[in-house]
Write a protein that holds these residues in place. Structure first.
Motif, PDB file in Angstrom:
ATOM      1  N   LEU A  37       0.825  -1.203   0.000  1.00 29.87           N
ATOM      2  CA  LEU A  37       0.000   0.000   0.000  1.00 29.87           C
ATOM      3  C   LEU A  37       0.861   1.257   0.000  1.00 29.87           C
ATOM      4  N   LEU A  38       1.904   1.282   0.805  1.00 33.00           N
ATOM      5  CA  LEU A  38       2.754   2.470   0.882  1.00 33.00           C
ATOM      6  C   LEU A  38       3.580   2.677  -0.381  1.00 33.00           C
ATOM      7  N   ALA A  39       3.881   1.589  -1.097  1.00 33.54           N
ATOM      8  CA  ALA A  39       4.674   1.701  -2.325  1.00 33.54           C
ATOM      9  C   ALA A  39       3.811   2.000  -3.544  1.00 33.54           C
ATOM     10  N   ALA A  40       2.492   1.861  -3.410  1.00 32.24           N
ATOM     11  CA  ALA A  40       1.598   2.023  -4.560  1.00 32.24           C
ATOM     12  C   ALA A  40       1.436   3.482  -4.950  1.00 32.24           C
ATOM     13  N   ALA A  41       1.418   3.715  -6.246  1.00 31.85           N
ATOM     14  CA  ALA A  41       1.074   5.045  -6.755  1.00 31.85           C
ATOM     15  C   ALA A  41      -0.391   5.295  -6.421  1.00 31.85           C
ATOM     16  N   PRO A  42      -0.789   6.552  -6.279  1.00 36.00           N
ATOM     17  CA  PRO A  42      -2.182   6.839  -5.904  1.00 36.00           C
ATOM     18  C   PRO A  42      -3.218   6.121  -6.777  1.00 36.00           C
ATOM     19  N   GLU A  43      -2.971   6.051  -8.066  1.00 31.06           N
ATOM     20  CA  GLU A  43      -3.944   5.396  -8.949  1.00 31.06           C
ATOM     21  C   GLU A  43      -3.963   3.873  -8.790  1.00 31.06           C
ATOM     22  N   LYS A  44      -2.980   3.304  -8.112  1.00 27.30           N
ATOM     23  CA  LYS A  44      -2.918   1.855  -7.879  1.00 27.30           C
ATOM     24  C   LYS A  44      -3.357   1.463  -6.467  1.00 27.30           C
ATOM     25  N   ALA A  45      -3.514   2.437  -5.575  1.00 24.64           N
ATOM     26  CA  ALA A  45      -3.835   2.150  -4.173  1.00 24.64           C
ATOM     27  C   ALA A  45      -5.166   1.418  -4.027  1.00 24.64           C
ATOM     28  N   GLU A  46      -6.152   1.797  -4.822  1.00 17.67           N
ATOM     29  CA  GLU A  46      -7.455   1.132  -4.726  1.00 17.67           C
ATOM     30  C   GLU A  46      -7.343  -0.358  -5.063  1.00 17.67           C
ATOM     31  N   ALA A  47      -6.554  -0.688  -6.077  1.00 15.98           N
ATOM     32  CA  ALA A  47      -6.373  -2.091  -6.451  1.00 15.98           C
ATOM     33  C   ALA A  47      -5.676  -2.865  -5.339  1.00 15.98           C
ATOM     34  N   VAL A  48      -4.717  -2.239  -4.669  1.00 14.24           N
ATOM     35  CA  VAL A  48      -4.030  -2.889  -3.544  1.00 14.24           C
ATOM     36  C   VAL A  48      -5.019  -3.148  -2.417  1.00 14.24           C
TER      37      VAL A  48
END
Length: 96
Positions: A37-48
């Protein structure tokens, strides 16, 4: 096509937020969740969040051990995609 849970749970066993997901995961998985979650780009956070929410729901399923054992033993009931589509069409549900 949209999928509905076989056994809906109201309310969800695991809240659909980072705090709820983290609370439902064991220590090792919790740390992996936070790292992703912390490494995810904002647009990828929802998928995580979505992926780990599913993991947390599986981990907290009261019948999870029974289902895992049945799957490993080859005795887990299965349904074909054709049967699911026919069932959804019969119920007037979308199958796109």
């Amino acid at each position: 096509m949209s999928a509905q849970p076989v056994h809906p749970h109201e309310p969800d066993r695991v809240p659909r937020n980072a705090e709820g997901i983290a609370a439902a995961l064991d220590g090792v998985k919790r740390m992996e969740f936070y790292r992703e979650l912390l490494a995810a780009a904002p647009e990828k956070a929802e998928a995580v969040l979505r992926r780990w929410w599913c993991e947390a729901m599986l981990d907290t399923d009261p019948s999870g051990d029974r289902l895992t054992e049945a799957a490993l033993n080859g005795t887990l009931p299965t349904t074909s995609v054709a049967d699911v589509i026919a069932h959804r069409q019969g119920a007037g549900l979308p199958v796109e």
